[in-house]
Write an enzyme that holds these catalytic residues in place. Sequence first.
Site, PDB file in Angstrom:
ATOM      1  N   ASP A 139       0.836  -1.195   0.000  1.00 43.47           N
ATOM      2  CA  ASP A 139       0.000   0.000   0.000  1.00 43.47           C
ATOM      3  C   ASP A 139       0.877   1.253   0.000  1.00 43.47           C
ATOM      4  OD1 ASP A 139      -2.277  -1.552   0.168  1.00 43.47           O
ATOM      5  OD2 ASP A 139      -2.413  -1.399   2.353  1.00 43.47           O
ATOM      6  N   ASP A 162      -0.801  -2.461  -4.348  1.00 44.35           N
ATOM      7  CA  ASP A 162      -2.151  -2.749  -3.835  1.00 44.35           C
ATOM      8  C   ASP A 162      -2.936  -1.448  -3.726  1.00 44.35           C
ATOM      9  OD1 ASP A 162      -4.295  -4.126  -2.908  1.00 44.35           O
ATOM     10  OD2 ASP A 162      -3.374  -4.837  -1.082  1.00 44.35           O
ATOM     11  N   ASP A 166      -5.667   2.982   1.848  1.00 46.15           N
ATOM     12  CA  ASP A 166      -6.564   1.997   2.450  1.00 46.15           C
ATOM     13  C   ASP A 166      -6.782   2.331   3.916  1.00 46.15           C
ATOM     14  OD1 ASP A 166      -6.648   0.729   0.046  1.00 46.15           O
ATOM     15  OD2 ASP A 166      -5.745  -1.156   0.721  1.00 46.15           O
ATOM     16  N   ARG A 219     -12.663   1.245  -6.648  1.00 40.58           N
ATOM     17  CA  ARG A 219     -12.460   1.598  -5.230  1.00 40.58           C
ATOM     18  C   ARG A 219     -12.182   3.091  -5.050  1.00 40.58           C
ATOM     19  NH1 ARG A 219      -8.816  -3.420  -2.737  1.00 40.58           N
ATOM     20  NH2 ARG A 219     -10.163  -5.107  -3.483  1.00 40.58           N
TER      21      ARG A 219
END
Length: 327
Positions: A139, A162, A166, A219
């Site tokens: 991330d 990724d 997040d 997302r």
Amino acid sequence: MSETAPRRSRRRRTSVIAAAAAGIIATTTLIAVGTMSAHAAESSPVGFASLNGGTSGGSSSTTVTVTTASALKSALSSSTSQTVRVSGLITISGMYSVASNKTVIGVGSGSGITGGGLNLSGVKNIIIRNLKFTNAADDSINVQSSTTNVWIDHNDLSNGYDGLIDIKRGSDFITVSWNRLHNHDKSMLLGHSDDNASEDTGHLRVTYVHNWFEGTGQRHPRVRFANPVHVLNNYYSNIGSYGVASTENAGVYVERNYFENVATPTVTQTGDSDSGNLKVLNNYKVNSGTEQVRNGASVAAIPYSYTPESNNTVKATVQAGAGTGKI
């Protein structure tokens, strides 16, 4: 990684804020969402990061400037309340932990982190601004384990392995504003996994405002359990899969955003997740599809005052103001 696979444990002009959320009293804070100049960057966060005592970051009187990976790692993990100035694009390996009471800010428009990312786990009162994140092996920014009061603002994020930003595992009172995300697929996860209701329900309250999602896949964010989540005045351009997803009984309010070349602006189900609740208001669409919605009382009221920008001006405002070099 697929939508259903478990996430790895190391990753996850102005009005007055005067309302309360779930029994938590908001501090008096100025919110500049609507008619502000695109380049007049806020000096404090708007939305959820202004609640729960507010988010001030590290001390501005204690400042350290770092130019190497070792110096960056040491400054971020220090117990001292301080401002960490990142000068140049620093190559790191893995995820660097950020301790509580830190402001991490880039010097100029090209400073930041490449090769790795920042991990905020079980900490509070963090500001991350004006940084370039690229080529992370995991991330770029991972917020997890009940971390509270985080402001992620005016960054440029791209090409990570990724997630770019997040937020998961019970974290709360967070604002993500004025960031530019590009050259990436899975941009922002909110909520760890479908089986994490016990930890995430009642938390994960996040404001996403004035971000630019440019050619990214999905997302923006992808939400589980959180209610409410406020997606306000963002610009979505040339999105590959979908814009905003609400799943696992989450409540997401998608308000006055600008969707351009987005076939599916919002969805109420994705992957193997159960559906979520989603309501929309006055989104502006150019060559874009119809939003999927599930309106109703299950989307909680936004617990702060704000003045939204007109939907048709969002594109120009965000393009001029998002990313690094604007504060």
